[in-house]
Design an enzyme around this catalytic site. Structure first.
Site, PDB file in Angstrom:
ATOM      1  N   TYR A  85       0.842  -1.199   0.000  1.00 40.32           N
ATOM      2  CA  TYR A  85       0.000   0.000   0.000  1.00 40.32           C
ATOM      3  C   TYR A  85       0.876   1.247   0.000  1.00 40.32           C
ATOM      4  O   TYR A  85       0.691   2.145  -0.830  1.00 40.32           O
ATOM      5  CB  TYR A  85      -0.924   0.002   1.229  1.00 40.32           C
ATOM      6  CG  TYR A  85      -1.620   1.322   1.455  1.00 40.32           C
ATOM      7  CD1 TYR A  85      -2.749   1.663   0.727  1.00 40.32           C
ATOM      8  CD2 TYR A  85      -1.132   2.237   2.379  1.00 40.32           C
ATOM      9  CE1 TYR A  85      -3.384   2.883   0.915  1.00 40.32           C
ATOM     10  CE2 TYR A  85      -1.761   3.464   2.578  1.00 40.32           C
ATOM     11  CZ  TYR A  85      -2.873   3.779   1.850  1.00 40.32           C
ATOM     12  OH  TYR A  85      -3.485   4.991   2.030  1.00 40.32           O
ATOM     13  N   ILE A  86       1.834   1.318   0.921  1.00 40.43           N
ATOM     14  CA  ILE A  86       2.711   2.490   1.019  1.00 40.43           C
ATOM     15  C   ILE A  86       3.531   2.660  -0.246  1.00 40.43           C
ATOM     16  O   ILE A  86       3.680   3.775  -0.755  1.00 40.43           O
ATOM     17  CB  ILE A  86       3.611   2.387   2.273  1.00 40.43           C
ATOM     18  CG1 ILE A  86       2.758   2.507   3.543  1.00 40.43           C
ATOM     19  CG2 ILE A  86       4.720   3.438   2.260  1.00 40.43           C
ATOM     20  CD1 ILE A  86       1.995   3.819   3.684  1.00 40.43           C
TER      21      ILE A  86
END
Length: 169
Positions: A85-86
């Site tokens: 996600y990051i």
């Protein structure tokens, strides 16, 4: 296919279309060890590939206006329990800088990086007390904080290639 038809469909509904907000997102924990190709594709397709294609098509078909990408304040902190996600939100942040240069002056491109705004969805731990204690303003944000940030970006014609950090400090 649907994604490549989205901007032309939008123009049919709103012939004076002048704003694209890349806001679609998925969010769930995955460590490096848990990340496989399908997981990586899910995050990168939604957070990088779709905004890139939509931005390209918006520029081609609309020719002027603004693009706002929704990133995440956590891109500065590198939490490894949400690694894909990051990574994908970092890529979207970089896409913001690149498209601002590529599409100016006709199209301004900026991003909003929300902090803790909404409670987590199922499958994500509620760490609200932790995040609130870390923020200098010592409170959770509100959706109205994001809309106020959006209005600021839309109203200031001398901003492009910027990330507005809406995270309580």
């Amino acid at each position: 296919q649907f994604m490549q038809e989205l901007i032309p469909r939008g123009i049919k509904l709103a012939p004076d279309l002048n704003l694209l907000i890349n806001n679609a997102s998925i969010f769930y924990p995955k460590s490096l060890a848990e990340t496989d190709l399908n997981t990586l594709d899910d995050f990168m397709n939604l957070h990088l590939k779709a905004p890139l294609i939509l931005s390209r098509d918006f520029a081609r078909d609309c020719g002027k206006g603004q693009i706002v990408n929704m990133v995440d304040t956590q891109v500065l902190k590198n939490p490894i329990d949400y690694l894909p996600y990051i990574l994908s939100k970092k890529a979207l942040t970089e896409l913001t800088y690149l498209t601002a240069k590529a599409l100016g002056p006709e199209i301004r491109v900026n991003a909003i990086a929300p902090g803790y705004i909404l409670p987590p969805i199922e499958g994500n731990a509620d760490k609200s007390e932790f995040w609130i204690s870390k923020a200098p303003l010592k409170r959770m944000g509100a959706v109205t904080d994001i809309t106020a940030a959006l209005e600021s970006l839309l109203d200031n014609s001398f901003l492009t290639g910027q990330v507005l950090w809406v995270d309580g400090g």
